[in-house]
Enzyme design. Structure first.
Site, PDB file in Angstrom:
ATOM      1  N   GLU A  18      -0.498  -2.277   5.117  1.00 27.59           N
ATOM      2  CA  GLU A  18       0.238  -2.361   6.444  1.00 27.59           C
ATOM      3  C   GLU A  18       0.234  -0.467   7.012  1.00 27.59           C
ATOM      4  O   GLU A  18       0.443  -0.903   8.528  1.00 27.59           O
ATOM      5  CB  GLU A  18       1.621  -2.656   5.887  1.00 27.59           C
ATOM      6  CG  GLU A  18       2.774  -2.868   6.746  1.00 27.59           C
ATOM      7  CD  GLU A  18       3.520  -1.188   7.246  1.00 27.59           C
ATOM      8  OE1 GLU A  18       3.943  -1.294   8.586  1.00 27.59           O
ATOM      9  OE2 GLU A  18       2.970   0.046   6.543  1.00 27.59           O
TER      10      GLU A  18
ATOM     11  N   ASP B 136       0.906  -0.888  -0.039  1.00 22.67           N
ATOM     12  CA  ASP B 136      -0.320   0.249   0.232  1.00 22.67           C
ATOM     13  C   ASP B 136       0.998   1.408   0.109  1.00 22.67           C
ATOM     14  O   ASP B 136       2.362   1.359   0.290  1.00 22.67           O
ATOM     15  CB  ASP B 136      -0.747   0.005   1.185  1.00 22.67           C
ATOM     16  CG  ASP B 136      -0.359  -0.002   2.679  1.00 22.67           C
ATOM     17  OD1 ASP B 136       0.562  -1.112   2.018  1.00 22.67           O
ATOM     18  OD2 ASP B 136      -0.608   0.366   3.638  1.00 22.67           O
TER      19      ASP B 136
END
Length: 435
Positions: A163, A97
């Site tokens: 994350e 991400d």
């Protein structure tokens, strides 16, 4: 001592042999890894929204003949590569991400992507280097897929979403991947992960045994006062003043109550919301922030004292306040046995002078959740151009990484995987700290 020395020599010898036999594969993969990294940098996606990223990863793994599972924890991709011989299972993890940050770099592959985040239009940028992590692990997958004869057991490639944290109201990240069985079928024996670092020179690796990154908690303090006209503060109770006193008081917990010679601890207020007009003392205020600790006993003490202090300060100024503390990530704890086992491998790949023991940092990583279940080792890879006088921190618009550091990441994770699988040693999990 003699046995340890023999093991070190054997381990290093195995790595050097494997490196030489795969040198053509490493040489062939570097340009691809850089190309992938630049693609992901130019096309970033926010947490739990990594749809195109996941599609590109899955297509690559399938092209290598790797067993692929998609849609894990929303957008996660998991690949399993089985070697020609039976044995253990090692997992390698990369996060996917990006962040709600507008890029300021002048790069040919600069991100111009925008998206919605918490109701606002934001720029999107890989401002923490997850683009490099994806590309490195895709490179490892390609190299290992061409060397199945060297794999004793299996390698599980975990491409993890979110994350940086799932959006409010959603689950995500490592915790959800574990919940959905990423460490089973086949069962993982150990896990490795790396993080690029913009302030560590290319060619270097930093690591620490034991606690290496902090546990993170999110706190919300709601302050209640009494609204009044801004010209008549005596007729009300000012929640903004109370908030200021609370913020000031919280820092004394760190400076006067935490034994910082034991481990580091941090309280940071990142957001304050209150009021609508310049001449109205509002009725309430909200304080939002983060707590970072590297010791769970210190964490408990800090949490208790925060709640006591917030309530007392508010009452002292005739107001009320409540404190809510939510757990985020655990302490990123590198299994000491696994670290000792892998140091010779890292030194053989990067050179002994380039593998450096680091101090713990107060950043946090949800890789820690995997380490609570299986022995894990998380280390830092240099991404700063050697000789650079200025580097920019992670999570900033000017963050940048030197692509020349990526190949070392590919080589290191490849060698660690092979050396772990070809070793008879299996680290224990019993000393893992619990929050």
């Amino acid at each position: 001592m003699k046995k340890l020395g023999l093991f070190t020599l054997l381990c290093c010898g195995m790595t050097v042999f494997a490196q030489k036999s795969m040198e053509k594969d490493f040489s062939a993969i570097e340009d691809k890894v850089i190309e992938w990294r630049r693609y992901f940098h130019e096309h970033p996606e926010l947490s739990n929204r990594e749809f195109k990223t996941a599609e590109k990863i899955a297509d690559h793994l399938k092209s290598l003949g790797i067993e692929v599972q998609t849609g894990v924890a929303h957008t996660g991709v998991v690949g399993v590569l089985k070697g020609n011989k039976p044995g253990k299972v090692v997992a390698l993890r990369a996060d996917m991400d990006a962040l709600p940050v507008t890029e300021r770099n002048d790069l040919p592959f600069k991100s111009n992507v925008t998206s919605e985040y918490l109701g606002s239009e934001v720029g999107v940028m890989h401002a923490c280097g997850h683009d490099t992590h994806i590309a490195i692990l895709m490179g490892v997958a390609e190299v290992l897929s061409k060397n199945k004869d060297k794999i004793k057991g299996a390698v599980k490639f975990i491409f993890q979403p979110a994350e940086e944290g799932a959006p409010p109201g959603e689950e995500g990240g490592a915790a959800l991947m574990i919940k959905e069985g990423v460490l089973q079928n086949p069962d993982v024996d150990a896990i490795f992960g790396l993080h690029i670092n913009s302030q560590t020179p290319v060619g270097m690796i930093r690591y620490k045994s034991g606690g290496t990154m902090a546990a993170a908690q999110r706190f919300v303090i709601n302050v209640k006062g009494k609204q009044s006209h801004g010209s008549q503060p005596w007729s009300g109770v000012d929640p903004i003043l109370i908030s200021a006193k609370i913020i000031d008081g919280l820092q004394t917990i760190i400076s006067r109550e935490m034994n910082l010679t034991n481990e580091a601890a941090v309280i940071t207020v990142g957001k304050i919301t209150s009021g609508v007009r310049n001449n109205i003392i509002p009725e309430s205020a909200e304080i939002v922030g983060t707590i970072r600790t590297l010791d769970y006993d210190m964490q408990k003490q800090l949490n208790r004292r925060m709640k006591e202090m917030v309530t007392s300060i508010a009452e002292a100024y005739r107001g009320e306040a409540t404190t809510e503390i939510a757990s985020g990530t655990a302490i990123t704890y590198n299994n000491p046995e696994l670290v000792s086992q892998m140091i010779p491998t890292m030194e053989a790949v990067a050179g002994k002078e380039n593998v450096v023991v680091a101090k713990a940092v107060t950043g946090a990583e949800d890789f820690s959740f995997y380490q609570e279940k299986v022995p894990g080792f998380f280390f830092f890879l240099g991404g700063m151009t050697p000789g650079t006088t200025e580097s920019f921190p992670h999570h900033t618009p000017d963050f940048r990484i030197d692509d020349s550091g990526l190949l070392l990441g590919v080589k290191t994770l490849t060698a660690m995987s092979l050396d772990y699988l070809n070793s008879d040693k299996t680290p224990r999990l019993e000393n893992q700290p619990k929050g």
